[in-house]
Motif scaffolding. Structure first.
Motif, PDB file in Angstrom:
ATOM      1  N   TYR A   1      31.385  32.552  33.356  1.00 46.96           N
ATOM      2  CA  TYR A   1      30.949  33.777  32.686  1.00 46.96           C
ATOM      3  C   TYR A   1      31.423  35.022  33.437  1.00 46.96           C
ATOM      4  N   PHE A   2      31.169  35.074  34.736  1.00 46.78           N
ATOM      5  CA  PHE A   2      31.489  36.280  35.501  1.00 46.78           C
ATOM      6  C   PHE A   2      32.991  36.486  35.699  1.00 46.78           C
ATOM      7  N   THR A   3      33.763  35.405  35.746  1.00 46.02           N
ATOM      8  CA  THR A   3      35.216  35.551  35.877  1.00 46.02           C
ATOM      9  C   THR A   3      35.889  35.693  34.514  1.00 46.02           C
ATOM     10  N   ARG A   4      35.125  35.430  33.459  1.00 45.29           N
ATOM     11  CA  ARG A   4      35.625  35.425  32.077  1.00 45.29           C
ATOM     12  C   ARG A   4      36.712  34.378  31.870  1.00 45.29           C
ATOM     13  N   LEU A   5      36.722  33.344  32.726  1.00 48.00           N
ATOM     14  CA  LEU A   5      37.665  32.231  32.578  1.00 48.00           C
ATOM     15  C   LEU A   5      36.993  31.055  31.872  1.00 48.00           C
ATOM     16  N   GLY A   6      36.066  31.376  31.040  1.00 51.22           N
ATOM     17  CA  GLY A   6      35.325  30.382  30.285  1.00 51.22           C
ATOM     18  C   GLY A   6      34.104  31.033  29.686  1.00 51.22           C
ATOM     19  N   ILE A   7      33.282  30.215  29.089  1.00 48.53           N
ATOM     20  CA  ILE A   7      32.078  30.687  28.410  1.00 48.53           C
ATOM     21  C   ILE A   7      30.884  29.996  29.048  1.00 48.53           C
TER      22      ILE A   7
END
Length: 140
Positions: free
Chosen positions: A102-108
């Motif tokens: 979530y925080f890296t926006r490399l996934g959900i």
């Protein structure tokens, strides 16, 4: 024999899985942070809106199957031999990984992922218990 093999392979397997979760399978960085916290809803929605069965099997079943090896963590960490301790440690860890996505926006961040992954660990734990009872000579 199997325990020794597991102890050698679980760390590289974990790194490989983390790679898949953050960078693999065509991942990209989302423009914004995405969170799905309605249990089961996002999985059912995914199944409904996906045309190819292979994608459904790969994602949904993969979220279970890929985590079965973590049901054997008691072979590496003796404090994780009982189901309660194993599940507590795993759910805490996967919650952190989902948070990092979530925080890296490399996934959900998806509750369904936590549920499916945890079910995989539970299945792995049951397989481990069965193997320890029926195939003691292979496990050691």
């Amino acid at each position: 024999m199997l325990k020794k093999f597991y102890q050698i392979t679980i760390f590289p397997y974990t790194l490989f899985l983390l790679y898949l979760m953050f960078l693999g399978m065509g991942r990209f960085q989302f423009d914004e942070n995405v969170i799905r916290i309605e249990p089961v809803y996002s999985t059912l929605s995914f199944i409904e809106n996906t045309i190819r069965w292979w994608d459904i099997v790969r994602i949904v079943l993969g979220n279970v199957l890929m985590f079965i090896p973590f049901g054997f963590l008691g072979w590496v960490f003796p404090k994780l031999t009982d189901l309660k301790s194993l599940m507590y440690a795993f759910i805490s860890s996967i919650f952190i990984v989902e948070g990092m996505q979530y925080f890296t926006r490399l996934g959900i961040f998806e509750i369904d992922d936590i549920l499916l992954n945890s079910f995989g660990v539970f299945v792995g734990f049951q397989i481990r218990r069965f193997m320890e009872k029926k195939f003691t000579h292979l496990v050691l």
